[in-house]
Design an enzyme around this catalytic site. Structure first.
Site, PDB file in Angstrom:
ATOM      1  N   HIS A   1       0.843  -1.168  -0.023  1.00 49.56           N
ATOM      2  CA  HIS A   1      -0.085   0.156   0.018  1.00 49.56           C
ATOM      3  C   HIS A   1       0.933   1.208   0.100  1.00 49.56           C
ATOM      4  CE1 HIS A   1      -2.940   2.923   1.424  1.00 49.56           C
ATOM      5  NE2 HIS A   1      -3.872   2.115   0.830  1.00 49.56           N
TER       6      HIS A   1
ATOM      7  N   ASP B   1      -8.059  -4.413  -0.867  1.00 52.51           N
ATOM      8  CA  ASP B   1      -8.547  -4.981  -1.908  1.00 52.51           C
ATOM      9  C   ASP B   1      -8.407  -6.507  -2.317  1.00 52.51           C
ATOM     10  OD1 ASP B   1      -9.141  -2.408  -2.965  1.00 52.51           O
ATOM     11  OD2 ASP B   1      -6.702  -2.255  -2.779  1.00 52.51           O
TER      12      ASP B   1
END
Length: 485
Positions: free
Chosen positions: A332, A388
């Site tokens: 991320h 995700d």
């Protein structure tokens, strides 16, 4: 002698001039404009475009360490894996709150009382109905239009229905005055945008299937109403699965805000021109459309489909290490450890799979997760699963098409965009239009050359690409004709 007194400031010595500057440190930050005072004479032969005599500029490609606003909304500690909305840990909100209550928290700064929540929920649901002309807008799209293209267009179109919401028509202080009338007008647009977000999304879903649109029902929760609008046909007493509605509610809560991500920054950049909120939200939707942002969970599923069965995972992992394959759903931009939302989503997945059955890609995903979490290559690079990785599997198990995944991200993120937009409109000192600087490295001053005297500049990226024409376009090029005057 005692230790010298310390001050909250940064001392900078400019070796070009020998001058020393003291720059105040406030909330562990320094003002970028303070560097404009650090000036030096232009060197002999130096480019005038460097603007050396006008002070230093701060270079920060991609906003890696630039704060553009003071905020009270969301706090992220990427090193520790912490996410808090208005001070409340995301883990507590996900297990004890719900999406609309959290939306109230993000926008207004405190958890609502029972009466406050009832009023807020009533206004949001009451404003979920769209003008009948909106149906014509959706019917005008191609049958295979991407739902995010429809959502972006629809949000922008909404602004044309509410002239009282447009500062270009009502005056530029429409939302910045801070008086009761101005705030009431602002809140009405917030109710409309949150309420209509699910209605627009459901219409984008149904138009792809050639189904008639469904009016928002009464007496249902936010995500339950959303599922109803998407799936109801002619059944009597239709009621979406409470398990799926609850799972979607938690996923919406987790995706409601994430500080100044790309789409939120886009909303604020656009909003700084004092445009109406519908146009600002449309730009956020457009930003979220990109595969590096809202399309990430879709990319996870496409990756898992390309891997196929679990026995192919080790070879895929080795290909990732050789940089022959792209690993989606890990790592991320902010989190340097595990994404705190990923643990919550993993728990939601178990509840969803109990009623939908396990997705055929689950075993592949679990093995990829196991190998990556124990492989030194990924550990060293801090590539832990993000939100995700699991959310895509949940959406797939719930029966949503892949290209609808970004829509399921956009609907709840409308809340975060609005919270930051409202905060900016009401900030002390008013709103200043965002205008980043650049570092110009192009040509210096040069004189215009008439076309007959120019030398051709050719080469890759230096001239327009050649486009292959086929079909009617090619035939038209070969035809003879005379232009009408």
């Amino acid at each position: 002698m005692g230790a010298p007194a310390t001050t909250d400031s940064l001392t900078v010595r400019d070796e070009r001039t020998g001058k020393t500057y003291s720059i105040p440190i406030v909330n562990n930050s320094i003002s970028a404009t303070a560097f404009k005072a650090i000036k030096a004479p232009k060197k002999s032969g130096e480019r005038e475009e460097n603007e050396t005599e006008r002070g230093l500029r701060v270079s920060d490609k991609g906003f890696l360490n630039t704060a553009v606003i003071t905020s009270e909304i969301t706090y992220i500690d990427g090193e520790a894996g912490v996410l808090r909305y208005r001070g409340y840990p995301i883990e507590q909100l996900a297990t004890q709150s719900n999406f609309l209550e959290t939306a109230y928290l993000l926008i207004y700064g405190a958890l609502p009382s029972s009466s406050q929540f009832a009023s807020f929920e009533y206004e949001v649901t009451r404003h979920s109905i769209l003008h009948v002309d909106t149906e014509s807008l959706f019917r005008a799209f191609r049958y295979d239009a991407h739902p995010m293209a429809m959502m972006t267009s629809a949000f922008a179109a909404l602004g044309s229905y509410y002239s009282e919401a447009n500062p270009s028509l009502q005056g530029q202080t429409l939302y910045t005055k801070g008086d009761p009338q101005s705030i009431a007008n602002m809140d009405k647009q917030i109710f409309r945008l949150i309420g209509k977000a699910t209605t627009l999304a459901a219409m984008a879903y149904r138009v792809r299937q050639g189904r008639p649109f469904v009016q928002p029902p009464t007496g249902m929760g936010y995500t339950e109403s959303f599922l109803y609008q998407m799936d109801h046909l002619t059944e009597e007493n239709y009621k979406p699965s409470p398990v799926l509605a609850k799972a979607l509610d938690i996923l919406f809560l987790l995706h409601a805000d994430h500080e100044l991500n790309a789409s939120c920054t886009t909303v604020l950049q656009t909003g700084s021109s004092l445009v109406d909120p519908y146009s600002a939200i449309a730009t956020g939707c457009a930003s979220l459309y990109g595969p590096l942002h809202g399309g990430a969970n879709e990319a996870v599923i496409r990756m898992l489909i390309s891997i196929g069965s679990p026995e192919n995972v080790p070879a895929f992992v080795e290909a990732v290490k050789r940089r022959e394959k792209v690993l989606s759903g890990f790592g991320h931009r902010v989190y340097k450890t595990s994404d705190p939302r990923s643990f919550i989503v993993r728990q939601i997945a178990d509840e969803v799979f109990k009623v939908t059955g396990k997705d055929e890609l689950l075993e592949t995903a679990m093995l990829l997760h196991k190998i990556a979490m124990n492989d030194e290559y990924f550990i060293k690079r801090k590539l832990a699963p993000n939100v995700d990785f699991w959310s895509g599997l949940i959406y797939r198990a719930m029966g949503f098409p892949l290209d609808f995944f970004p829509v399921l991200f956009a609907v709840p993120r409308v809340v975060g965009w609005l919270a930051h937009w409202r905060q900016m409109m009401l900030q002390s000192g008013g709103v200043k239009i965002w205008r980043p600087r650049q570092i110009y490295v192009g040509s210096g001053k040069r004189d215009y050359v008439p076309i007959n005297s120019r030398e051709s500049v050719a080469g890759f990226k230096k001239e327009p690409s050649s486009i292959a024409h086929t079909g009617q376009s090619k035939r038209a090029q070969l035809a003879e004709h005379r232009c009408k005057l």
